[in-house]
Design a protein around this motif. Structure first.
Motif, PDB file in Angstrom:
ATOM      1  N   UNK A   1     -19.806   0.233  68.639  1.00 28.11           N
ATOM      2  CA  UNK A   1     -18.527  -0.425  68.917  1.00 28.11           C
ATOM      3  C   UNK A   1     -17.459   0.630  69.137  1.00 28.11           C
ATOM      4  N   UNK A   2     -16.703   0.462  70.210  1.00 31.70           N
ATOM      5  CA  UNK A   2     -15.541   1.304  70.493  1.00 31.70           C
ATOM      6  C   UNK A   2     -14.351   0.780  69.693  1.00 31.70           C
ATOM      7  N   UNK A   3     -13.762   1.642  68.905  1.00 31.65           N
ATOM      8  CA  UNK A   3     -12.614   1.255  68.093  1.00 31.65           C
ATOM      9  C   UNK A   3     -11.385   2.041  68.518  1.00 31.65           C
ATOM     10  N   UNK A   4     -10.188   1.505  68.250  1.00 35.13           N
ATOM     11  CA  UNK A   4      -8.963   2.255  68.559  1.00 35.13           C
ATOM     12  C   UNK A   4      -8.724   3.364  67.542  1.00 35.13           C
ATOM     13  N   UNK A   5      -7.933   4.346  67.922  1.00 29.56           N
ATOM     14  CA  UNK A   5      -7.678   5.515  67.077  1.00 29.56           C
ATOM     15  C   UNK A   5      -7.090   5.149  65.728  1.00 29.56           C
ATOM     16  N   UNK A   6      -6.312   4.083  65.653  1.00 26.61           N
ATOM     17  CA  UNK A   6      -5.665   3.717  64.385  1.00 26.61           C
ATOM     18  C   UNK A   6      -6.667   3.484  63.269  1.00 26.61           C
ATOM     19  N   UNK A   7      -7.904   3.139  63.627  1.00 27.01           N
ATOM     20  CA  UNK A   7      -8.901   2.832  62.608  1.00 27.01           C
ATOM     21  C   UNK A   7      -9.467   4.092  61.948  1.00 27.01           C
ATOM     22  N   UNK A   8      -9.172   5.251  62.508  1.00 22.58           N
ATOM     23  CA  UNK A   8      -9.675   6.512  61.953  1.00 22.58           C
ATOM     24  C   UNK A   8      -8.832   6.970  60.751  1.00 22.58           C
ATOM     25  N   UNK A   9      -7.675   6.354  60.555  1.00 21.28           N
ATOM     26  CA  UNK A   9      -6.820   6.733  59.425  1.00 21.28           C
ATOM     27  C   UNK A   9      -7.595   6.634  58.112  1.00 21.28           C
ATOM     28  N   UNK A  10      -7.387   7.623  57.254  1.00 24.36           N
ATOM     29  CA  UNK A  10      -8.011   7.584  55.943  1.00 24.36           C
ATOM     30  C   UNK A  10      -9.403   8.167  55.902  1.00 24.36           C
ATOM     31  N   UNK A  11      -9.969   8.514  57.056  1.00 29.85           N
ATOM     32  CA  UNK A  11     -11.302   9.124  57.073  1.00 29.85           C
ATOM     33  C   UNK A  11     -11.182  10.634  56.887  1.00 29.85           C
ATOM     34  N   UNK A  12     -12.276  11.253  56.464  1.00 30.38           N
ATOM     35  CA  UNK A  12     -12.314  12.708  56.338  1.00 30.38           C
ATOM     36  C   UNK A  12     -11.832  13.340  57.633  1.00 30.38           C
ATOM     37  N   UNK A  13     -11.113  14.443  57.535  1.00 35.18           N
ATOM     38  CA  UNK A  13     -10.370  15.013  58.648  1.00 35.18           C
ATOM     39  C   UNK A  13     -11.118  15.155  59.954  1.00 35.18           C
ATOM     40  N   UNK A  14     -12.399  15.483  59.912  1.00 36.66           N
ATOM     41  CA  UNK A  14     -13.148  15.705  61.146  1.00 36.66           C
ATOM     42  C   UNK A  14     -13.817  14.454  61.688  1.00 36.66           C
ATOM     43  N   UNK A  15     -13.765  13.362  60.951  1.00 35.00           N
ATOM     44  CA  UNK A  15     -14.537  12.162  61.318  1.00 35.00           C
ATOM     45  C   UNK A  15     -13.778  11.298  62.315  1.00 35.00           C
ATOM     46  N   UNK A  16     -14.514  10.742  63.273  1.00 33.38           N
ATOM     47  CA  UNK A  16     -13.915   9.848  64.272  1.00 33.38           C
ATOM     48  C   UNK A  16     -14.632   8.507  64.306  1.00 33.38           C
ATOM     49  N   UNK A  17     -15.270   8.136  63.220  1.00 32.03           N
ATOM     50  CA  UNK A  17     -15.937   6.843  63.164  1.00 32.03           C
ATOM     51  C   UNK A  17     -16.733   6.691  61.891  1.00 32.03           C
ATOM     52  N   UNK A  18     -17.458   5.554  61.816  1.00 26.26           N
ATOM     53  CA  UNK A  18     -18.293   5.251  60.659  1.00 26.26           C
ATOM     54  C   UNK A  18     -19.739   5.088  61.093  1.00 26.26           C
ATOM     55  N   UNK A  19     -20.651   5.625  60.269  1.00 32.74           N
ATOM     56  CA  UNK A  19     -22.085   5.425  60.467  1.00 32.74           C
ATOM     57  C   UNK A  19     -22.505   4.242  59.613  1.00 32.74           C
ATOM     58  N   UNK A  20     -22.650   3.072  60.236  1.00 31.92           N
ATOM     59  CA  UNK A  20     -22.990   1.852  59.514  1.00 31.92           C
ATOM     60  C   UNK A  20     -24.489   1.754  59.274  1.00 31.92           C
ATOM     61  N   UNK A  21     -24.893   1.813  58.003  1.00 34.91           N
ATOM     62  CA  UNK A  21     -26.308   1.783  57.642  1.00 34.91           C
ATOM     63  C   UNK A  21     -26.724   0.439  57.053  1.00 34.91           C
ATOM     64  N   UNK A  22     -25.907  -0.589  57.274  1.00 28.59           N
ATOM     65  CA  UNK A  22     -26.179  -1.893  56.695  1.00 28.59           C
ATOM     66  C   UNK A  22     -27.371  -2.593  57.309  1.00 28.59           C
ATOM     67  N   UNK A  23     -27.675  -3.788  56.783  1.00 29.82           N
ATOM     68  CA  UNK A  23     -28.891  -4.482  57.172  1.00 29.82           C
ATOM     69  C   UNK A  23     -28.694  -5.392  58.377  1.00 29.82           C
TER      70      UNK A  23
END
Length: 436
Positions: A158-180
């Motif tokens: 999923x493409x997300x807007x930049x605002x969603x990166x707030x609060x993530x570790x400084x180098x991260x630009x997304x989430x790795x979703x490992x859910x079921x």
């Protein structure tokens, strides 16, 4: 047009098995390094994505629904493909919305596309995003070392807007979703390369040494003298349960959670049972209660009455150790000089989670139950989760460090090793320096 589940899976296999047609090499598993970020305490991994490939740093979200990436900030790829409305990809992802974007076309903004609602649990924010496909490359593994890089040319994310990166570790630009979820990274990788719908996670507490995520079945070998340890060879098992109500930041009515829930039958401190309200340990019809495992929370959260019972029992069991003033958010703290040291961490009484299943006892030794807040003070690393929280027990990252956890999505069960420190190795001992 409606699609049946078998047809959806068939379409997905056709889409992502193109990578296998390009080479005779079929990996038995995949490997990703994971490092604990010093400033945020989040767990960060990396994949290569796009054409040409770009290294993308991602925060690990164990229960996350899917991979999402910031596409607003210089996302460029010749192989990017938005998922068109009413396509098999949209149905597989459960994307019912269909819309247009009048500021494109560009990655994340195209007409006649379906969308999902990616969320950032660290800032408790969700927003709209475009479902898409692009190339993803990761290292293969034989369970002992990294091997050849392999590519899934049309990996759903999923493409997300930049605002969603707030609060993530400084180098991260997304989430790795490992859910079921069916479009979670474990399901997509297993479908792409036809290995078991299993993955293992082994987090290191070090900010300078990598832990590991391994997609596929064991062996999961870690360096140990005199011989490597297959940490998956002697796991205890407990069922995974589906919470019927989603725990994501945004969801549709009737949508189940993609997070990993287990059943605690009882809690013991120093081998003595702790009196807790057993009803809180079950998931009710509204999705409240129960126990989940999380990489979002650094420390375990306990519903207030459970927290007080565990803290009181631990305080009684450690009555002979010199106490130190509380250090928020922890209540029970000790002078570090008065606590002995063992192979499995500070010398304090064990905390046992007695789980559903034969011999399914998850033991927290001092390495997982305690945390040094400074050189002179260490504290019991559990936090008051409040009265009537959504989930009664949230097992946090600190409690799973140096434990190997295997998530078997097909059999819906969790395998757990207990601390590897007692077996003379750690999660930082996967051999990333050699190539299989």
């Amino acid at each position: 047009m409606a699609y049946s589940v078998p047809l959806l899976v068939s379409c997905l296999l056709v889409i992502i098995s193109v990578s296998l047609a390009q080479t005779s090499f079929r990996p038995r598993g995949l490997v990703l390094p994971v490092r604990k970020d010093a400033s945020t305490q989040q767990y960060v991994t990396a994949i290569d994505q796009r054409t040409p490939l770009v290294r993308v740093n991602l925060v690990v979200h164990l229960g996350g629904q899917y991979l999402w990436v910031d596409c607003d900030n210089n996302y460029s790829s010749s192989t990017y493909r938005p998922a068109r409305c009413h396509s098999a990809q949209c149905s597989l992802a459960g994307a019912t919305g269909c819309g247009d974007c009048f500021n494109g076309p560009r990655p994340g903004c195209n007409n006649n596309t379906c969308g999902l609602t990616p969320d950032n649990p660290f800032i408790r924010t969700a927003t709209g995003g475009e479902l898409a496909e692009d190339a993803v490359s990761v290292r293969s593994t034989d369970g002992s070392n990294p091997g050849h890089a392999v590519t899934v040319p049309r990996f759903l994310f999923v493409c997300a807007p930049t605002l969603l990166v707030q609060g993530l570790a400084g180098s991260a630009t997304g989430l790795a979703g490992l859910g079921r979820a069916r479009v979670g990274m474990p399901s997509l990788f297993s479908a792409a390369f036809s290995f078991h719908r299993k993955f293992a996670i082994c987090l290191s507490g070090s900010t300078s040494s990598d832990g590991v995520i391994l997609f596929g079945d064991r062996p999961y070998n870690f360096i140990r003298v005199p011989a490597p340890l297959d940490a998956g060879a002697s796991l205890a098992y407990t069922p995974l349960f589906v919470n019927p109500v989603s725990t994501a930041g945004a969801y549709s009515q009737g949508e189940a959670s993609t997070e990993y829930f287990i059943k605690i039958r009882s809690i013991r401190v120093n081998n003595s049972p702790v009196a807790v309200n057993a009803m809180l340990l079950d998931i009710d019809a509204e999705g409240n209660g129960g126990t989940k495992i999380s990489t979002v929370n650094q420390y375990t959260l306990l519903e207030t009455s459970i927290y007080r019972a565990v803290v009181d029992a631990f305080s009684r069991a450690t009555a002979g150790i010199r106490r130190a003033p509380a250090v928020a958010p922890f209540q029970v703290c000790f002078e570090s000089g008065s606590v002995g040291s063992t192979r499995v961490g500070p010398g304090v009484p064990n905390i046992d989670l007695v789980l559903q299943g034969e011999n399914a006892v998850w033991t927290w030794t001092g390495s997982n139950s305690m945390v040094y807040v400074n050189d002179d003070v260490l504290c019991l690393a559990v936090v008051d989760g409040g009265v009537s929280p959504r989930t009664a027990v949230v097992i946090g990252g600190h409690q799973i460090e140096d434990n190997l956890l295997q998530f078997d999505l097909a059999a819906s069960r969790l395998g757990f090793s207990n601390t590897l420190l007692g077996r003379q190795t750690t999660c930082a001992n996967f051999n990333f320096t050699s190539i299989a």
